[in-house]
Design an enzyme around this catalytic site. Structure first.
Site, PDB file in Angstrom:
ATOM      1  N   ASP A  33       7.203  -4.962   7.687  1.00 26.10           N
ATOM      2  CA  ASP A  33       7.254  -6.167   6.863  1.00 26.10           C
ATOM      3  C   ASP A  33       7.159  -7.403   7.754  1.00 26.10           C
ATOM      4  O   ASP A  33       7.776  -7.462   8.816  1.00 26.10           O
ATOM      5  CB  ASP A  33       8.553  -6.189   6.044  1.00 26.10           C
ATOM      6  CG  ASP A  33       8.486  -7.171   4.897  1.00 26.10           C
ATOM      7  OD1 ASP A  33       8.431  -6.719   3.734  1.00 26.10           O
ATOM      8  OD2 ASP A  33       8.485  -8.395   5.151  1.00 26.10           O
ATOM      9  N   ILE A  34       6.394  -8.389   7.299  1.00 29.88           N
ATOM     10  CA  ILE A  34       6.169  -9.598   8.103  1.00 29.88           C
ATOM     11  C   ILE A  34       7.438 -10.454   8.177  1.00 29.88           C
ATOM     12  O   ILE A  34       7.593 -11.247   9.114  1.00 29.88           O
ATOM     13  CB  ILE A  34       4.969 -10.388   7.534  1.00 29.88           C
ATOM     14  CG1 ILE A  34       4.336 -11.273   8.570  1.00 29.88           C
ATOM     15  CG2 ILE A  34       5.348 -11.167   6.279  1.00 29.88           C
ATOM     16  CD1 ILE A  34       2.948 -11.773   8.195  1.00 29.88           C
ATOM     17  N   ASN A  91      10.338  -2.655  -5.963  1.00 33.89           N
ATOM     18  CA  ASN A  91      10.497  -3.678  -6.990  1.00 33.89           C
ATOM     19  C   ASN A  91       9.343  -3.585  -7.981  1.00 33.89           C
ATOM     20  O   ASN A  91       8.184  -3.468  -7.580  1.00 33.89           O
ATOM     21  CB  ASN A  91      10.488  -5.070  -6.351  1.00 33.89           C
ATOM     22  CG  ASN A  91      11.708  -5.317  -5.473  1.00 33.89           C
ATOM     23  OD1 ASN A  91      12.824  -5.015  -5.873  1.00 33.89           O
ATOM     24  ND2 ASN A  91      11.488  -5.860  -4.286  1.00 33.89           N
ATOM     25  N   GLU A  99       6.862  -9.473  -5.507  1.00 32.52           N
ATOM     26  CA  GLU A  99       5.994 -10.576  -5.055  1.00 32.52           C
ATOM     27  C   GLU A  99       4.558 -10.125  -4.873  1.00 32.52           C
ATOM     28  O   GLU A  99       3.632 -10.880  -5.158  1.00 32.52           O
ATOM     29  CB  GLU A  99       6.510 -11.133  -3.724  1.00 32.52           C
ATOM     30  CG  GLU A  99       7.805 -11.912  -3.850  1.00 32.52           C
ATOM     31  CD  GLU A  99       8.379 -12.308  -2.494  1.00 32.52           C
ATOM     32  OE1 GLU A  99       7.684 -12.122  -1.463  1.00 32.52           O
ATOM     33  OE2 GLU A  99       9.523 -12.780  -2.470  1.00 32.52           O
ATOM     34  N   HIS A 104       4.522  -0.760  -3.513  1.00 23.66           N
ATOM     35  CA  HIS A 104       5.031  -0.535  -2.156  1.00 23.66           C
ATOM     36  C   HIS A 104       6.485  -0.131  -2.216  1.00 23.66           C
ATOM     37  O   HIS A 104       7.252  -0.578  -3.068  1.00 23.66           O
ATOM     38  CB  HIS A 104       4.866  -1.779  -1.274  1.00 23.66           C
ATOM     39  CG  HIS A 104       5.402  -3.043  -1.872  1.00 23.66           C
ATOM     40  ND1 HIS A 104       4.712  -3.747  -2.834  1.00 23.66           N
ATOM     41  CD2 HIS A 104       6.557  -3.733  -1.653  1.00 23.66           C
ATOM     42  CE1 HIS A 104       5.411  -4.810  -3.177  1.00 23.66           C
ATOM     43  NE2 HIS A 104       6.550  -4.829  -2.488  1.00 23.66           N
TER      44      HIS A 104
END
Ligand code: AMP
Length: 122
Positions: A33-34, A91, A99, A104
């Site tokens: 994850d960024i 999510n 988002e 994912h």
């Protein structure tokens, strides 16, 4: 929701933007994850165009689903987080604050993660 092929993970899958890859096979890609929320924070995504767990669980083939679940477990083992523990989370939709509209799984690990969600106020 219909799949938006302009989403950021679709661009990663097409190689249009880079990622910090940790795993790849015919059906699955995983990358860091960024904006990590834990010392280990990896996103596991199917290569197929699914918007969330909802359409993935309904429309993906048995092979895609099996590959995805097997890969997620293998990634946790490869990252060395099984002994201390980890959390996987997906999510879907507004109430979960999804988002990016490409399915994912978040894999969180590397520190005590606390309770999953706060208890309801009584
Ligand atoms: P969600 O709220 O479940 O849709 O989570 C989306 C996640 O994608 C967030 O944790 C973001 O930090 C992460 N993210 C967004 N863009 C990128 C990117 N280019 N590379 C890696 N992770 C990203």
């Amino acid at each position: 929701m219909s799949y938006d092929s302009d989403n950021i993970f679709a661009k990663i899958l097409r190689g249009e933007i880079p990622c910090d890859k940790v795993y790849e096979d015919d059906h699955v890609l995983a990358f860091r994850d960024i904006q990590p929320q834990t010392p280990v924070h990896v996103l596991v995504i199917p290569k197929g165009g699914y918007s969330s767990f909802d359409d993935f669980s309904r429309d993906a083939s048995e092979a895609e689903i099996a590959a995805f679940v097997r890969a997620a477990g293998q990634i946790a083992r490869d990252l060395g987080v099984v002994a201390d523990g980890y959390r996987v989370l997906a999510n879907h939709g507004r109430d979960a604050n999804q988002e990016v509209p490409h399915f994912h799984l978040h894999l969180f690990a590397g520190k005590p993660l606390g309770r999953m969600i706060k208890p309801l106020d009584k």
